[in-house]
Design a protein around this motif. Structure first.
Motif, mmCIF file in Angstrom:
data_model
loop_
_atom_site.group_PDB
_atom_site.id
_atom_site.type_symbol
_atom_site.label_atom_id
_atom_site.label_comp_id
_atom_site.label_asym_id
_atom_site.label_seq_id
_atom_site.Cartn_x
_atom_site.Cartn_y
_atom_site.Cartn_z
ATOM 1 N N LYS A 262 -0.742 -14.270 -7.270
ATOM 2 C CA LYS A 262 0.669 -14.510 -7.554
ATOM 3 C C LYS A 262 1.070 -13.636 -8.745
ATOM 4 N N VAL A 263 1.908 -12.640 -8.487
ATOM 5 C CA VAL A 263 2.295 -11.659 -9.502
ATOM 6 C C VAL A 263 3.478 -12.215 -10.280
ATOM 7 N N ILE A 264 3.243 -12.455 -11.586
ATOM 8 C CA ILE A 264 4.220 -13.167 -12.403
ATOM 9 C C ILE A 264 4.728 -12.326 -13.568
ATOM 10 N N GLY A 265 3.826 -11.583 -14.233
ATOM 11 C CA GLY A 265 4.215 -10.851 -15.430
ATOM 12 C C GLY A 265 3.535 -9.505 -15.531
ATOM 13 N N PHE A 266 3.745 -8.871 -16.686
ATOM 14 C CA PHE A 266 3.207 -7.526 -16.894
ATOM 15 C C PHE A 266 2.873 -7.316 -18.363
ATOM 16 N N VAL A 267 2.307 -8.349 -18.996
ATOM 17 C CA VAL A 267 2.067 -8.313 -20.440
ATOM 18 C C VAL A 267 0.883 -7.444 -20.827
ATOM 19 N N ALA A 268 0.024 -7.056 -19.873
ATOM 20 C CA ALA A 268 -1.163 -6.258 -20.207
ATOM 21 C C ALA A 268 -0.884 -4.760 -20.254
ATOM 22 N N GLY A 269 0.347 -4.339 -19.955
ATOM 23 C CA GLY A 269 0.681 -2.929 -20.055
ATOM 24 C C GLY A 269 0.341 -2.142 -18.796
ATOM 25 N N PRO A 270 0.546 -0.812 -18.846
ATOM 26 C CA PRO A 270 0.372 0.039 -17.662
ATOM 27 C C PRO A 270 -1.085 0.354 -17.375
ATOM 28 N N SER A 271 -1.328 0.836 -16.166
ATOM 29 C CA SER A 271 -2.658 1.261 -15.749
ATOM 30 C C SER A 271 -2.524 2.071 -14.465
ATOM 31 N N ASP A 272 -3.595 2.750 -14.079
ATOM 32 C CA ASP A 272 -3.617 3.527 -12.846
ATOM 33 C C ASP A 272 -3.794 2.572 -11.665
ATOM 34 N N LEU A 273 -2.789 2.515 -10.804
ATOM 35 C CA LEU A 273 -2.829 1.609 -9.652
ATOM 36 C C LEU A 273 -2.918 2.376 -8.333
ATOM 37 N N SER A 274 -3.354 3.613 -8.383
ATOM 38 C CA SER A 274 -3.359 4.435 -7.170
ATOM 39 C C SER A 274 -4.257 3.863 -6.076
ATOM 40 N N GLN A 275 -5.307 3.120 -6.466
ATOM 41 C CA GLN A 275 -6.235 2.558 -5.483
ATOM 42 C C GLN A 275 -5.878 1.129 -5.071
ATOM 43 N N LEU A 276 -4.833 0.556 -5.690
ATOM 44 C CA LEU A 276 -4.526 -0.846 -5.431
ATOM 45 C C LEU A 276 -4.244 -1.147 -3.954
ATOM 46 N N PRO A 277 -3.433 -0.342 -3.248
ATOM 47 C CA PRO A 277 -3.185 -0.677 -1.831
ATOM 48 C C PRO A 277 -4.465 -0.743 -0.998
ATOM 49 N N VAL A 278 -5.384 0.173 -1.243
ATOM 50 C CA VAL A 278 -6.637 0.168 -0.486
ATOM 51 C C VAL A 278 -7.462 -1.058 -0.823
ATOM 52 N N LEU A 279 -7.515 -1.424 -2.112
ATOM 53 C CA LEU A 279 -8.298 -2.584 -2.538
ATOM 54 C C LEU A 279 -7.734 -3.876 -1.958
ATOM 55 N N VAL A 280 -6.415 -3.978 -1.937
ATOM 56 C CA VAL A 280 -5.762 -5.163 -1.368
ATOM 57 C C VAL A 280 -6.023 -5.237 0.131
ATOM 58 N N LEU A 281 -5.894 -4.098 0.805
ATOM 59 C CA LEU A 281 -6.132 -4.051 2.243
ATOM 60 C C LEU A 281 -7.580 -4.410 2.579
ATOM 61 N N ALA A 282 -8.512 -3.883 1.798
ATOM 62 C CA ALA A 282 -9.930 -4.066 2.102
ATOM 63 C C ALA A 282 -10.360 -5.529 2.045
ATOM 64 N N LYS A 283 -9.656 -6.340 1.244
ATOM 65 C CA LYS A 283 -10.020 -7.757 1.129
ATOM 66 C C LYS A 283 -8.960 -8.679 1.740
ATOM 67 N N ALA A 284 -7.984 -8.086 2.432
ATOM 68 C CA ALA A 284 -6.910 -8.889 3.047
ATOM 69 C C ALA A 284 -6.269 -9.833 2.031
ATOM 70 N N ILE A 285 -6.049 -9.308 0.829
ATOM 71 C CA ILE A 285 -5.455 -10.102 -0.245
ATOM 72 C C ILE A 285 -3.965 -10.317 0.027
ATOM 73 N N HIS A 286 -3.475 -11.505 -0.290
ATOM 74 C CA HIS A 286 -2.048 -11.810 -0.223
ATOM 75 C C HIS A 286 -1.449 -11.664 -1.625
ATOM 76 N N LEU A 287 -0.553 -10.697 -1.801
ATOM 77 C CA LEU A 287 0.177 -10.537 -3.055
ATOM 78 C C LEU A 287 1.556 -11.169 -2.902
ATOM 79 N N ARG A 288 1.932 -11.997 -3.852
ATOM 80 C CA ARG A 288 3.252 -12.639 -3.780
ATOM 81 C C ARG A 288 3.916 -12.583 -5.146
ATOM 82 N N GLY A 289 5.074 -11.959 -5.200
ATOM 83 C CA GLY A 289 5.855 -11.949 -6.435
ATOM 84 C C GLY A 289 6.566 -13.275 -6.620
ATOM 85 N N ILE A 290 6.565 -13.773 -7.861
ATOM 86 C CA ILE A 290 7.171 -15.074 -8.160
ATOM 87 C C ILE A 290 8.385 -14.869 -9.061
#
Length: 346
Positions: A262-290
């Motif tokens: 559950k995506v709620i905030g962004f207090v940890a600052g920026p980072s490289d997210l270029s691999q995030l879609p593949v990582l989410v797909l590989a584990k069939a993760i459900h991302l939900r913005g709140i």
């Protein structure tokens, strides 16, 4: 009852920092037939309030706003067409005043207090009657003011679209308002909680609130691997993701196949997210913005809070006249739970 014609309210004439908070007198608007007048007794602060004051809020905000989104107060007048409410009742308002039920829309988000419309850091506030809920009887005004954003965000995340169930494993990041409510609501619902923080002292508070496992991410930078070890390699069912880009990749690693982030905030600052879609797909993760939640969910949550006599964690209460100090304390991240501002009775 005497009805006030004047209120003291804070404004942000400039948005390059909360040093611009300015206390002014203003006229109390005349009630429309579907509106109520609330004597504000307490306001809880959010991380959102800090970034609104700095002009960094990624969603819309009006010029020279009255900040603040979360009030608790007393009804002192009701419009002629208002049904089901009476003078003297203790109430809080939903974060987005027109979010009654269902999913948010752009039009609903444009009614979010303290951003696109004026907020609640004022002595008296006119609100649409349809935005109100009653404060649980066992809570003070200061505790009731913590419910509309932090508590409801945690409730929507954990008990909204894909509700947790007894026996689930929940990971909460840090010990701010949403995370502490998430811990409390998860424990009340029969889940097991893993709590992370940079402070052992804060983790001890989380332990007292029912967290089963504690991880200091300064001492254990690879906290995602620690989570997997605790879970025997399976991963957690739910993550309250308050860090955002800076932590979400590790959250994916710590989540089970098919788990919920559950995506709620962004207090940890920026980072490289270029691999995030593949990582989410590989584990069939459900991302939900709140985006907080609806008034109906707020009512449902309050029934749960009343049933288990849950007490919000209020770290510190500041006087209305010391609002800047309250913002400074919130920004320092010394708190556990909520920072609240007490508004004078007269």
């Amino acid at each position: 009852m005497f009805l006030p014609h004047v209120t003291r309210e804070y404004r942000l004439p400039k948005v390059d920092g909360f040093h611009n908070l300015t206390l002014k007198e203003a006229s109390v608007p005349k009630l429309k037939s579907n509106e109520v007048l609330v004597k504000v007794h307490a306001v809880s602060l959010q991380y959102r309030d800090l970034i609104v004051a700095k002009g960094q809020y990624p969603l819309s905000q009006k010029d020279n706003p009255v900040p603040g989104s979360d009030l608790a107060g007393e009804l002192i007048a009701v419009g002629e067409d208002v049904k089901g409410w009476k003078v003297g009742e203790r109430v809080c308002s939903n974060f987005a005043t027109d979010h009654i039920c269902g999913d948010p829309t752009e039009e609903i988000e444009d009614t979010s207090l303290g951003g696109p419309i004026d907020g609640v850091l004022t002595e008296y506030k006119v609100l649409p009657a349809h935005s109100l809920v009653r404060i649980p009887e066992h809570l003070t005004y200061e505790e009731g003011a913590t419910l509309p954003a932090a508590a409801l965000t945690a409730y929507n995340a954990l008990l909204g679209a894909v509700p947790l169930k007894g026996g689930d494993i929940v990971l909460v990041q840090d010990t701010g308002g949403v995370s502490i409510f998430g811990l409390q609501l998860a424990v009340a619902s029969g889940a097991t909680v893993i709590a992370t923080s940079s402070s052992n002292a804060k983790l001890e508070i989380a332990k007292k609130l029912g967290a089963a496992h504690l991880i200091n991410y300064n001492q254990t930078p690879d906290w995602d691997k620690e989570v997997l070890e605790l879970m025997g390699g399976r991963g957690v069912d739910h993550v309250l993701e308050v860090g955002g880009p800076g932590t979400i990749v590790k959250s994916v690693d710590a989540t089970r196949y098919g788990g919920q982030i559950k995506v709620i905030g962004f207090v940890a600052g920026p980072s490289d997210l270029s691999q995030l879609p593949v990582l989410v797909l590989a584990k069939a993760i459900h991302l939900r913005g709140i985006l907080i939640g609806s008034r109906t969910q707020l009512e449902d949550m309050n029934r749960l809070i009343s049933a288990v006599k849950l007490k919000p964690v209020v770290d510190k209460v500041f006087d209305f006249e010391h609002l800047r100090e309250a913002y400074e304390y919130l920004e320092s991240q010394q708190h556990v739970g909520k920072v609240v501002v007490k508004v004078p009775k007269d």
